[in-house]
Design an enzyme around this catalytic site. Structure first.
Site, PDB file in Angstrom:
ATOM      1  CE1 TYR A  52      -3.322  -2.737   0.257  1.00 39.22           C
ATOM      2  CE2 TYR A  52      -3.788  -2.099   2.502  1.00 39.22           C
ATOM      3  CZ  TYR A  52      -4.051  -2.887   1.409  1.00 39.22           C
ATOM      4  OH  TYR A  52      -5.065  -3.812   1.476  1.00 39.22           O
ATOM      5  N   PRO A 198     -16.355  -3.582   1.882  1.00 34.89           N
ATOM      6  CG  PRO A 198     -16.528  -3.068   4.163  1.00 34.89           C
ATOM      7  CD  PRO A 198     -15.524  -3.272   3.061  1.00 34.89           C
ATOM      8  CG  LEU A 199     -18.874   0.736   3.215  1.00 40.46           C
ATOM      9  CD1 LEU A 199     -18.474   2.049   3.867  1.00 40.46           C
ATOM     10  CD2 LEU A 199     -20.325   0.397   3.531  1.00 40.46           C
ATOM     11  N   GLY A 200     -18.235  -1.296  -1.242  1.00 42.45           N
ATOM     12  CA  GLY A 200     -18.030  -1.140  -2.678  1.00 42.45           C
ATOM     13  C   GLY A 200     -17.132   0.028  -3.006  1.00 42.45           C
ATOM     14  N   GLY A 202     -16.713   2.735  -1.412  1.00 45.01           N
ATOM     15  CA  GLY A 202     -17.380   4.006  -1.153  1.00 45.01           C
ATOM     16  C   GLY A 202     -18.683   4.191  -1.897  1.00 45.01           C
ATOM     17  CG  PHE A 203     -20.819   3.182  -6.158  1.00 44.38           C
ATOM     18  CD1 PHE A 203     -20.312   4.134  -7.020  1.00 44.38           C
ATOM     19  CD2 PHE A 203     -22.085   2.696  -6.393  1.00 44.38           C
ATOM     20  CE1 PHE A 203     -21.060   4.590  -8.099  1.00 44.38           C
ATOM     21  CE2 PHE A 203     -22.847   3.135  -7.463  1.00 44.38           C
ATOM     22  CZ  PHE A 203     -22.332   4.094  -8.320  1.00 44.38           C
TER      23      PHE A 203
END
Length: 320
Positions: A52, A198-200, A202-203
């Site tokens: 990262y 888990p939130l795609g 941010g989408f």
């Protein structure tokens, strides 16, 4: 608290890929504040990787943990390598042995609690990769082992070499591939699931609606799910999540995270963020209970349109 194998962690963790610049320029002080706020709230699982930002994320997490290391369950990964031609995979024992020392130096610690193989290397038998990681456990540099994006068959082979505490894989309202064979295998073997994205990215939380709003250098600009017809269809899915969240009086991110956590006590979510306010929002999802009707409505929405990654990255995912 939930269990990944025998490792106890909070139900919601913190992903730190963005702290290394994967979502565009990152502010170090903001990132450190986010880690501190997570620890204050009892968010124990901090997830990073040696690739990262070329190690920048590990360095920031290490600085944030000075004086607070005992409060964190620290996880990092190796096996994905950035080079002039892009990302490649290296699960060789020599690489694994070298990589852990670099991670420990950047993190400012003498051990990590959970060490993942970020991708399965098709050139190296998984027994050899996990065998090298097991040596790190024996040496006291690592407490528990994990794999990322591995198939059920690969997982079984790995567990025959050394206990695996967790499998990290993408899992969310719009990405449910693990449900077919991987999640049943995890439960058969006593391995926990750590759900990333888990939130795609941010989408699903409503913070991203178009690739045009993302800064240069944000890897999501090339996400197939944010292109063309896929974008139109996925906006409709995210809009439906937002509508259901409004009816419950919570944010879309909280609702999406609560759905992931409802999948079982052996499932942990690691939404990524660099902001303390988002840490607070995400952590509160651990206490959110969904009714049978709400779960039914969410599951009826269907999954995302488009591949999870560009083609070259899809080739690194072992789902067979």
């Amino acid at each position: 608290m939930r269990k990944l194998g025998s490792l106890g962690v909070g139900a919601v963790g913190l992903g730190t890929m963005g702290m290394g610049g994967s979502y565009g320029p990152a502010d170090e002080s903001e990132s450190v504040h986010a880690v501190h706020r997570a620890l204050d709230l009892g968010v124990t699982l901090l997830d990073t990787a040696d690739f990262y930002g070329g190690g920048v994320s590990e360095e920031i997490v290490g600085r944030a943990l000075r004086g607070r290391r005992e409060q964190a369950v620290l996880a990092t990964k190796t096996g994905s390598v950035r080079g002039p031609g892009g990302m490649s995979v290296d699960g060789g024992p020599a690489h694994i042995r070298r990589a852990i020392d670099g991670s420990l130096r950047r993190l400012g610690t003498d051990h990590v609690d959970l060490y993942y193989l970020a991708r399965v290397d098709p050139r190296v038998p998984i027994e050899e990769s996990v065998g090298a990681m097991a040596e790190l456990v024996a040496a006291g540099k690592v407490r528990h082992l994990g794999l990322c994006e591995a198939s059920a068959a690969t997982l079984r082979r790995a567990c025959a070499v050394h206990p695996i505490a967790a499998l990290q894989s993408e899992y969310s309202l719009w990405e449910r591939h693990v449900e077919a064979s991987i999640l049943p295998a995890l439960r058969e073997l006593g391995v926990g699931l750590v759900a990333y994205r888990p939130l795609g990215s941010g989408f699903l939380g409503g913070s991203v609606t178009s690739p045009d709003q993302l800064p240069e250098g944000d890897f999501r600009r090339g996400d197939p799910r944010l292109q063309g017809d896929n974008l139109v269809l996925n906006r409709a899915l995210a809009g439906a999540v937002a509508e259901l969240a409004g009816a419950k009086g919570v944010t879309p991110a909280q609702l999406a995270l609560a759905w992931v956590l409802s999948r079982g006590e052996d499932v942990v979510a690691i939404p990524g963020t660099r902001r303390a306010s988002r840490v607070e929002e995400n952590a509160s999802a651990a206490g959110l209970v969904l009714t049978p009707g709400e779960l039914e409505a969410l599951e009826a929405l269907g999954t995302a349109s488009g591949d999870r990654y560009p083609e070259f990255l899809m080739r690194t995912i072992d789902q067979t």
